[in-house]
Design an enzyme around this catalytic site. Structure first.
Site, PDB file in Angstrom:
ATOM      1  N   PRO A 166       0.827  -1.218   0.000  1.00 43.18           N
ATOM      2  CA  PRO A 166       0.000   0.000   0.000  1.00 43.18           C
ATOM      3  C   PRO A 166       0.855   1.260   0.000  1.00 43.18           C
ATOM      4  CG  PRO A 166      -0.001  -1.021   2.178  1.00 43.18           C
ATOM      5  CD  PRO A 166       0.687  -1.982   1.258  1.00 43.18           C
ATOM      6  N   MET A 167       0.482   2.223  -0.829  1.00 46.93           N
ATOM      7  CA  MET A 167       1.184   3.512  -0.847  1.00 46.93           C
ATOM      8  C   MET A 167       0.151   4.619  -0.992  1.00 46.93           C
ATOM      9  SD  MET A 167       4.607   2.776  -3.093  1.00 46.93           S
ATOM     10  CE  MET A 167       3.804   1.969  -4.461  1.00 46.93           C
TER      11      MET A 167
ATOM     12  N   GLN B 278      -6.805  -1.484   3.963  1.00 48.48           N
ATOM     13  CA  GLN B 278      -5.928  -1.161   5.095  1.00 48.48           C
ATOM     14  C   GLN B 278      -6.476   0.043   5.853  1.00 48.48           C
ATOM     15  OE1 GLN B 278      -2.078   0.992   5.082  1.00 48.48           O
ATOM     16  NE2 GLN B 278      -1.170  -0.957   5.698  1.00 48.48           N
TER      17      GLN B 278
ATOM     18  N   CYS C 217       2.955   3.462   9.536  1.00 49.50           N
ATOM     19  CA  CYS C 217       3.096   4.811   8.985  1.00 49.50           C
ATOM     20  C   CYS C 217       3.870   5.700   9.966  1.00 49.50           C
ATOM     21  CB  CYS C 217       1.728   5.417   8.686  1.00 49.50           C
ATOM     22  SG  CYS C 217       1.907   7.098   8.028  1.00 49.50           S
TER      23      CYS C 217
ATOM     24  N   LYS D  87       0.444  -4.891   9.205  1.00 47.32           N
ATOM     25  CA  LYS D  87       1.680  -4.449   8.526  1.00 47.32           C
ATOM     26  C   LYS D  87       2.448  -3.559   9.501  1.00 47.32           C
ATOM     27  CE  LYS D  87       3.447  -2.269   4.316  1.00 47.32           C
ATOM     28  NZ  LYS D  87       3.813  -0.905   4.712  1.00 47.32           N
TER      29      LYS D  87
ATOM     30  N   ASN E 142       9.361  -6.893   3.452  1.00 47.26           N
ATOM     31  CA  ASN E 142       9.132  -5.700   2.640  1.00 47.26           C
ATOM     32  C   ASN E 142      10.290  -4.713   2.827  1.00 47.26           C
ATOM     33  OD1 ASN E 142       7.233  -2.759   3.219  1.00 47.26           O
ATOM     34  ND2 ASN E 142       7.632  -3.571   1.196  1.00 47.26           N
TER      35      ASN E 142
ATOM     36  N   ARG F 197       7.634   0.812  -3.917  1.00 50.25           N
ATOM     37  CA  ARG F 197       8.254   1.749  -4.858  1.00 50.25           C
ATOM     38  C   ARG F 197       8.754   1.086  -6.133  1.00 50.25           C
ATOM     39  NH1 ARG F 197      12.100   4.256  -0.473  1.00 50.25           N
ATOM     40  NH2 ARG F 197      12.126   2.038   0.033  1.00 50.25           N
TER      41      ARG F 197
HETATM   42  C1  LIG Z   1       4.394   7.243  -1.224  1.00 45.72           C
HETATM   43  C2  LIG Z   1       4.304   6.151  -0.205  1.00 45.72           C
HETATM   44  C3  LIG Z   1       3.126   5.983   0.498  1.00 45.72           C
HETATM   45  C4  LIG Z   1       3.014   4.942   1.437  1.00 45.72           C
HETATM   46  N1  LIG Z   1       1.819   4.737   2.054  1.00 45.72           N
HETATM   47  C5  LIG Z   1       1.647   3.627   2.838  1.00 45.72           C
HETATM   48  C6  LIG Z   1       0.360   3.285   3.346  1.00 45.72           C
HETATM   49  O1  LIG Z   1      -0.644   3.932   3.081  1.00 45.72           O
HETATM   50  N2  LIG Z   1       0.277   2.172   4.128  1.00 45.72           N
HETATM   51  C7  LIG Z   1       1.364   1.404   4.450  1.00 45.72           C
HETATM   52  O2  LIG Z   1       1.238   0.392   5.153  1.00 45.72           O
HETATM   53  N3  LIG Z   1       2.586   1.701   3.947  1.00 45.72           N
HETATM   54  C8  LIG Z   1       2.744   2.775   3.155  1.00 45.72           C
HETATM   55  N4  LIG Z   1       3.961   3.035   2.597  1.00 45.72           N
HETATM   56  C9  LIG Z   1       5.071   2.085   2.844  1.00 45.72           C
HETATM   57  C10 LIG Z   1       5.140   1.015   1.745  1.00 45.72           C
HETATM   58  O3  LIG Z   1       3.997   0.205   1.723  1.00 45.72           O
HETATM   59  C11 LIG Z   1       6.373   0.117   1.958  1.00 45.72           C
HETATM   60  O4  LIG Z   1       6.256  -0.470   3.233  1.00 45.72           O
HETATM   61  C12 LIG Z   1       7.679   0.891   1.884  1.00 45.72           C
HETATM   62  O5  LIG Z   1       7.675   1.803   0.800  1.00 45.72           O
HETATM   63  C13 LIG Z   1       8.865  -0.055   1.719  1.00 45.72           C
HETATM   64  O6  LIG Z   1       8.693  -0.896   0.612  1.00 45.72           O
HETATM   65  P1  LIG Z   1       9.357  -0.581  -0.828  1.00 45.72           P
HETATM   66  O7  LIG Z   1      10.838  -0.384  -0.604  1.00 45.72           O
HETATM   67  O8  LIG Z   1       9.033  -1.800  -1.658  1.00 45.72           O
HETATM   68  O9  LIG Z   1       8.724   0.661  -1.330  1.00 45.72           O
HETATM   69  C14 LIG Z   1       4.117   4.085   1.696  1.00 45.72           C
HETATM   70  C15 LIG Z   1       5.302   4.278   0.991  1.00 45.72           C
HETATM   71  C16 LIG Z   1       5.411   5.291   0.051  1.00 45.72           C
HETATM   72  C17 LIG Z   1       6.696   5.450  -0.696  1.00 45.72           C
END
Ligand SMILES: Cc1cc2nc3c(=O)[nH]c(=O)nc-3n(C[C@H](O)[C@H](O)[C@H](O)COP(=O)(O)O)c2cc1C
Length: 353
Positions: free
Chosen positions: A23-24, A78, A108, A147, A208, A233
């Site tokens: 989730p992002m 979520q 978060c 998470k 993750n 990402r």
């Molecule tokens: C722009 C952005 C928004 C995010 N929003 C959430 C979110 O809403 N909920 C959540 O559990 N994690 C959120 N994350 C964290 C990501 O889900 C993930 O845990 C984190 O980016 C690490 O994984 P990655 O290196 O594959 O990006 C966010 C990350 C980014 C970059």
């Protein structure tokens, strides 16, 4: 699958392949998830995090954020918050709209979320986390997942403790982003903690953090014995990453997207956005995300500038067309140059909640 890695189950829901679009907030909305899911290899999708304060007051924004397509299933909603009653009510609402899974955000790092006790703030208040998880379990019949980050700070790494607590409360899958709250997005995720958590509990565990290639994914599976991986990402830079990892897991050569595929992804994204929102908003989203998809392509930086200055749908489509025409006339070597390399990506802090 030829490797040891297999699909896994959350309750009786099969996650196949064991890869989740992480989730992002501000990114993995309805349109983005649709786009990535269509490229293949995504075993589960998750909504952006949704405030239980908004959900339980019927905010139209929360309702919008809960939308999903049948083809996305299994789909998790979520939620985040710190009010036990509202968390349980929101969980019930997610089940009511047909989500397959309810996921609680315990990661978060944004101050406005943490200050109110939610997100990674819950890592600092395990009695409250326990109460919330137990009340949610009473309120829903769909599986509950969590998470988390590795801890609040370097001196408070408590992912193993949190994982055990979650398991006792009936959580059926745990995803660990191996960074602390304090770390935000700096440094690298600690995947050894994923290994430790996997050893400590019997529910499925996904790791993750920083998976942006097939090689990294395979290495992380091997090093940690985790059941699944969440990718955030990496999906923005390479929408085919899930499919490529699935190919590798199933003993095939990873798919190599063509220039046509890359152009199609941009056009399709704009089409989905235009279907879903007014032109101005679609243009804004396109400017925010489309540039990510062209990372690693020759002249990508310049193209992103032209996108940024586009004022209408017509102009954006024309710019996309021109860019890919130039690339294909340059022949096979459309690949990256040093100046087109990585730009920093924002976290959920950038998003108003
Ligand atoms: C722009 C952005 C928004 C995010 N929003 C959430 C979110 O809403 N909920 C959540 O559990 N994690 C959120 N994350 C964290 C990501 O889900 C993930 O845990 C984190 O980016 C690490 O994984 P990655 O290196 O594959 O990006 C966010 C990350 C980014 C970059």
């Amino acid at each position: 699958m030829t490797s040891k890695v297999k699909p896994f189950f959350i309750g009786d829901i099969k996650i196949d392949p064991p890869l989740t679009l992480s989730p992002m907030a501000g990114v993995t909305d309805f349109t983005f998830r649709r786009l990535i899911k269509k490229r293949g290899g995504v075993g589960m999708t998750v909504s952006e995090f949704i405030s239980v304060e908004g959900m339980t007051r019927n905010s139209p924004q929360s309702k919008r954020m809960m939308r999903f397509l049948e083809e996305e299933r299994p789909f998790a909603v979520q939620i985040f918050g710190a009010n036990t009653k509202r968390m349980a009510m929101a969980a019930e609402m997610a089940e009511g709209i047909g989500a397959d899974i309810l996921d609680v955000n315990c990661g978060c790092p944004a101050p406005k979320v943490v200050k109110k006790g939610g997100g990674s703030g819950l890592l600092n208040n395990l009695p409250l986390l326990e109460e919330i998880l137990k009340e949610i379990k009473k309120a829903i019949t769909i599986p509950l997942t969590l998470k988390i980050r590795s801890g609040y700070s370097d001196s408070d790494i408590n992912s193993v403790e949190v994982a055990k607590l979650a398991e006792q409360c009936g959580v059926e899958h745990l995803a660990l982003h191996g960074r602390t709250r304090e770390q935000r997005y700096a440094g690298l995720a600690d995947w050894d903690l994923v290994r430790q958590v996997k050893e400590a509990v019997s529910i499925p565990v996904s790791g993750n953090g920083d998976v942006t290639s097939v090689e990294t994914a395979l290495a992380r599976f091997k090093e940690t014995d985790c059941d699944g991986i969440l990718i955030g990402r990496g999906a923005m830079q390479n929408p085919w990453l899930f499919r490529q990892i699935q190919d590798a897991l199933e003993g095939r050569e990873p798919y190599v997207p063509t220039l046509d595929d890359k152009q199609e992804v941009l056009l399709e994204f704009f089409e989905y956005l235009s279907e879903d929102m007014p032109e101005l908003a679609a243009l804004g989203k396109m400017k925010q995300l489309a540039g990510q998809f062209t990372k690693g392509l020759r002249g990508g930086a310049k193209f992103r500038q032209t996108l940024f200055h586009s004022q209408s749908a017509e102009e954006i489509l024309e710019n996309i067309g021109n860019y890919f025409e130039t690339l294909s006339s340059e022949g096979a070597d459309a690949n990256e140059t040093a100046e087109d390399s990585v730009e920093t990506l924002d976290s959920c802090e950038a998003v108003s909640v």
